[in-house]
Motif scaffolding. Structure first.
Motif, PDB file in Angstrom:
ATOM      1  N   LEU A 467      -8.240  27.812  34.547  1.00 18.38           N
ATOM      2  CA  LEU A 467      -7.295  27.478  35.507  1.00 18.38           C
ATOM      3  C   LEU A 467      -6.170  28.449  35.358  1.00 18.38           C
ATOM      4  CD1 LEU A 467      -6.162  25.729  37.679  1.00 18.38           C
ATOM      5  CD2 LEU A 467      -5.445  24.369  36.184  1.00 18.38           C
ATOM      6  N   PRO A 470      -1.235  27.398  35.855  1.00 19.64           N
ATOM      7  CA  PRO A 470      -1.527  25.963  36.356  1.00 19.64           C
ATOM      8  C   PRO A 470      -0.406  25.299  37.010  1.00 19.64           C
ATOM      9  CG  PRO A 470      -2.131  26.348  33.994  1.00 19.64           C
ATOM     10  CD  PRO A 470      -1.386  27.561  34.400  1.00 19.64           C
ATOM     11  N   ILE A 489      -5.485  17.950  31.989  1.00 15.68           N
ATOM     12  CA  ILE A 489      -5.576  18.344  30.533  1.00 15.68           C
ATOM     13  C   ILE A 489      -6.927  17.614  30.077  1.00 15.68           C
ATOM     14  CG2 ILE A 489      -4.953  18.152  28.258  1.00 15.68           C
ATOM     15  CD1 ILE A 489      -2.389  19.062  29.223  1.00 15.68           C
ATOM     16  N   ALA A 492      -9.846  18.824  31.886  1.00 15.71           N
ATOM     17  CA  ALA A 492     -10.361  20.212  31.172  1.00 15.71           C
ATOM     18  C   ALA A 492     -11.031  19.901  30.001  1.00 15.71           C
ATOM     19  CB  ALA A 492      -9.156  21.008  31.011  1.00 15.71           C
ATOM     20  N   CYS A 497     -13.143  23.290  30.494  1.00 16.01           N
ATOM     21  CA  CYS A 497     -12.327  24.343  30.992  1.00 16.01           C
ATOM     22  C   CYS A 497     -11.205  24.822  30.138  1.00 16.01           C
ATOM     23  CB  CYS A 497     -11.813  23.585  32.327  1.00 16.01           C
ATOM     24  SG  CYS A 497     -13.077  23.302  33.456  1.00 16.01           S
ATOM     25  N   LEU A 499      -7.508  26.592  29.908  1.00 18.73           N
ATOM     26  CA  LEU A 499      -6.164  26.649  30.529  1.00 18.73           C
ATOM     27  C   LEU A 499      -5.632  28.026  30.395  1.00 18.73           C
ATOM     28  CD1 LEU A 499      -4.582  22.891  30.521  1.00 18.73           C
ATOM     29  CD2 LEU A 499      -6.113  24.063  32.090  1.00 18.73           C
ATOM     30  N   GLU A 500      -4.973  28.422  31.347  1.00 20.55           N
ATOM     31  CA  GLU A 500      -4.144  29.901  31.185  1.00 20.55           C
ATOM     32  C   GLU A 500      -2.925  29.663  30.813  1.00 20.55           C
ATOM     33  OE1 GLU A 500      -4.606  33.563  33.695  1.00 20.55           O
ATOM     34  OE2 GLU A 500      -2.514  32.540  34.197  1.00 20.55           O
ATOM     35  N   LEU A 510       1.124  27.869  31.433  1.00 25.73           N
ATOM     36  CA  LEU A 510       1.773  26.406  30.812  1.00 25.73           C
ATOM     37  C   LEU A 510       3.169  26.634  30.179  1.00 25.73           C
ATOM     38  CD1 LEU A 510      -1.283  24.939  29.201  1.00 25.73           C
ATOM     39  CD2 LEU A 510      -0.494  24.441  31.477  1.00 25.73           C
ATOM     40  N   ALA A 518      -2.083  20.266  25.444  1.00 24.04           N
ATOM     41  CA  ALA A 518      -3.612  20.888  25.615  1.00 24.04           C
ATOM     42  C   ALA A 518      -4.231  20.808  24.220  1.00 24.04           C
ATOM     43  CB  ALA A 518      -3.502  22.206  26.334  1.00 24.04           C
ATOM     44  N   ILE A 525      -6.754  27.545  25.065  1.00 25.05           N
ATOM     45  CA  ILE A 525      -5.769  28.413  26.047  1.00 25.05           C
ATOM     46  C   ILE A 525      -6.233  29.764  25.952  1.00 25.05           C
ATOM     47  CG2 ILE A 525      -3.427  28.861  26.385  1.00 25.05           C
ATOM     48  CD1 ILE A 525      -4.009  25.994  26.482  1.00 25.05           C
TER      49      ILE A 525
END
Length: 572
Positions: A467, A470, A489, A492, A497, A499-500, A510, A518, A525
């Motif tokens: 993502l 986000p 979160i 994910a 998934c 997260l960027e 984030l 996260a 990440i």
DNA sequence: GCCGTTTTCGGCCCGACTGTTTTCAGTCG
């Protein structure tokens, strides 16, 4: 409408301002401000906690009274105590506190003697030369207030970290040539890698004979000297940034650096802890029973308190002190551990360099891989890829991967998440990609429910990998779109998934608190630069700073893995 | 108003600089 943590914190801060002006017990004032801070840096919404009947008094700085007040705000949207205070105070009087030089006592005097209740009243009184009739208001103070009013500096300005960063580097280089200088470092929120900073703090160690202060206060770029003492001075640069410089003997350098790195809340907590051990910390060192036992190095302070060294990025009094005492601090991720960049644009969309140029620069940086993530067709302003263009790009990547040694180009795209949560590339292309960076680029103003649903739907897609940025925020320019980050979160974690953490200094998306959330949920990440040119690849360190503020270690960041290991993560 | 290895009262981080009430309070970080 659900109350946000920000709204509760604002209510507490305004309450603190008003009772401060009333001359209330300063510790009571501080209690409100501390609670506001706790609430603001809490990962979860107070509204949810209240609903779950969570025991709010377990939060730091929140006791029975403030827990009741939080509950009231969540349930009614306001605080009756503050409403009562507002009825007996002229509206806007707390804005006077924002003017440097005016604290609660002087604001109270202005009100009592001249009925000054607002910035407007203050300006009028100034024009009519009335201020000198107020006790303790001398010509210097009045002159300072006049200047501040003119410059509107009371509208607190915060600068992006990247801007303050380059100014501070320039300052260090400039001050380096001063006579008697031994060591010099940037402290304050820049050293803690805060997203935005209010001023620049610099700490220097010097011989007794030195001309650093002279050098500093007479810089051609110093527009105004706010104060000048033998060990401490403050100037405003022509670009408006305030710079504080502290000069100490070498033996005090560590303690001074620690003191001026802050955060204030961290320092206070640490000093309180010191007191329980019959020790004292100040900017000159750490003392036991009046005897100095350390302070030349910053590490001395933590060591003498029998705890692990706390990296500047963690010093926010968000639990780091207890964890350091238990010797359980995470080993924070560092830039050297990064093996590749998973978000890069090229001339195929809105980047300014070719795939080859980007790959070669990444190789120079010692990376093992990059992912080329040009925009998809929906983002017409960025000349997004359609199916035909995407195919052409994939062929070029194949050719380059055969030709270039020592760097692997991963096939990817920054895929638009459409309003209904579907992805903006046909499956025939998606299945050819090594990974996808999926992101929202339009319809930012959906309701929280709709926006969250949109992203959750996209995350269910079998070809969804990361993502991108986000929350979509642009620091100081655009608010994050309204999403339920806890739900995202959680999802994910469920569907594997990533997260960027977008390292662009105006995004840093984030944020630190969500990074930590996260991590605690086991969501990996990806720290990515979103580079649009070869030079942008160097922005990685801003992402690293933010990741460290979010307590992330190497193991929490996917692009610290080598290519082989990365591919295992990508294969869901 | 919070908090407790001095637990339900009595503390609450610490020092530099400034202006002005000329010995220190107010402000700031």
């Amino acid at each position: 409408m659900r109350v946000t943590n920000r709204q509760i914190a604002d209510i507490f801060n305004e309450t603190a301002d008003l009772i401060d002006i009333d001359g209330e017990n300063p510790f009571r004032v501080r209690a409100y401000r501390n609670a506001a801070r706790t609430i603001l840096s809490h990962p979860r919404n107070m509204a949810d906690l209240v609903e779950e009947q969570f025991d709010l008094t377990s939060l730091k700085g929140i006791g029975r009274e403030l827990a009741k007040k939080i509950t009231e705000i969540v349930q009614t949207g306001k605080l009756s105590y503050l409403e009562k205070l507002k009825r007996i105070h002229p509206p806007g009087i707390e804005k006077l506190l924002k003017i440097p030089g005016l604290g609660p006592r002087r604001v109270r005097l202005l009100h009592e003697f001249l009925h000054i209740n607002s910035l407007h009243d203050l300006e009028n009184a100034l024009r009519q030369d009335k201020l000198q009739s107020v006790p303790s208001f001398g010509p210097k103070l009045i002159e300072m207030i006049e200047k501040e009013l003119k410059k509107r500096r009371y509208e607190e300005k915060r600068y992006p970290l990247s801007e303050a960063d380059s100014v501070s580097r320039w300052l260090l280089e400039t001050l380096c040539s001063a006579k008697g200088l031994i060591e010099i470092e940037v402290a304050g929120s820049i050293r803690r890698r805060s997203e935005t900073v209010h001023d620049i703090d610099i700490v220097a160690a010097a011989e007794t004979e030195n001309d650093i202060m002279e050098h500093f206060t007479t810089l051609p770029e110093a527009e105004r000297v706010l104060m000048k003492g033998p060990t401490r001075s403050s100037v405003i640069l022509i670009n408006g940034i305030t710079v504080d410089l502290r000069v100490v003997p070498a033996e005090n350098f560590g303690a001074a650096l620690h003191h001026f790195t802050g955060s204030k809340a961290h320092n206070i907590a640490l000093r309180k802890l010191a007191i329980t051990k019959e020790m004292k910390i100040n900017e000159y060192g750490i003392y036991k029973k009046g005897k100095r036992i350390g302070g030349e190095k910053e590490e001395d302070i933590y060591k003498k308190l029998d705890m692990d060294y706390i990296a500047p990025e963690l010093r926010e009094n968000r639990g780091e002190i207890v964890v350091a005492q238990q010797h359980r601090l995470p080993s924070l991720v560092s830039e050297e551990e990064i093996q590749g960049d998973l978000h890069i644009h090229t001339t195929y969309s809105d980047g300014t360099n070719t795939i080859r140029e980007m790959a070669l620069r990444a190789k120079e940086k010692g990376y093992e891989y990059i992912a080329v993530t040009d925009h998809t067709r929906h983002l017409a302003v960025a000349h997004g890829l359609d199916e035909k263009k995407a195919k052409k790009q994939l062929e070029e990547i194949d050719r380059l991967n055969e030709e270039l040694q020592g760097i692997t180009i991963l096939k990817s795209a920054e895929v638009d998440i459409l309003e209904d949560g579907s992805l903006d590339l046909p499956e025939s292309i998606l299945k050819e990609l090594d990974l996808t960076v999926c992101a929202v680029h339009f319809k930012f103003d959906l309701s929280q429910q709709a926006q969250t649903k949109r992203i959750l739907k996209a995350m269910e897609h079998p070809f969804f990998t990361i993502l991108g940025h986000p929350t979509g925020r642009l620091i100081g320019l655009r608010d994050p779109y309204d999403i339920d980050m806890e739900a995202i979160i959680h999802a994910a974690a469920q569907c594997g998934c990533i997260l960027e953490l977008n390292a662009q200094p105006d995004r840093l998306d984030l944020n630190d608190i969500h990074c930590k959330m996260a991590k605690e949920a086991g969501v990996p990440i990806a720290i990515s630069t979103d580079a649009h040119s070869v030079n942008d690849l160097d922005l990685m360190h801003y992402g690293i700073g933010q990741a460290r503020r979010g307590w992330l270690g190497k193991e929490n960041v996917v692009n610290t893995r080598g290519l082989k290991e990365l591919k295992k993560v990508l294969k869901k």
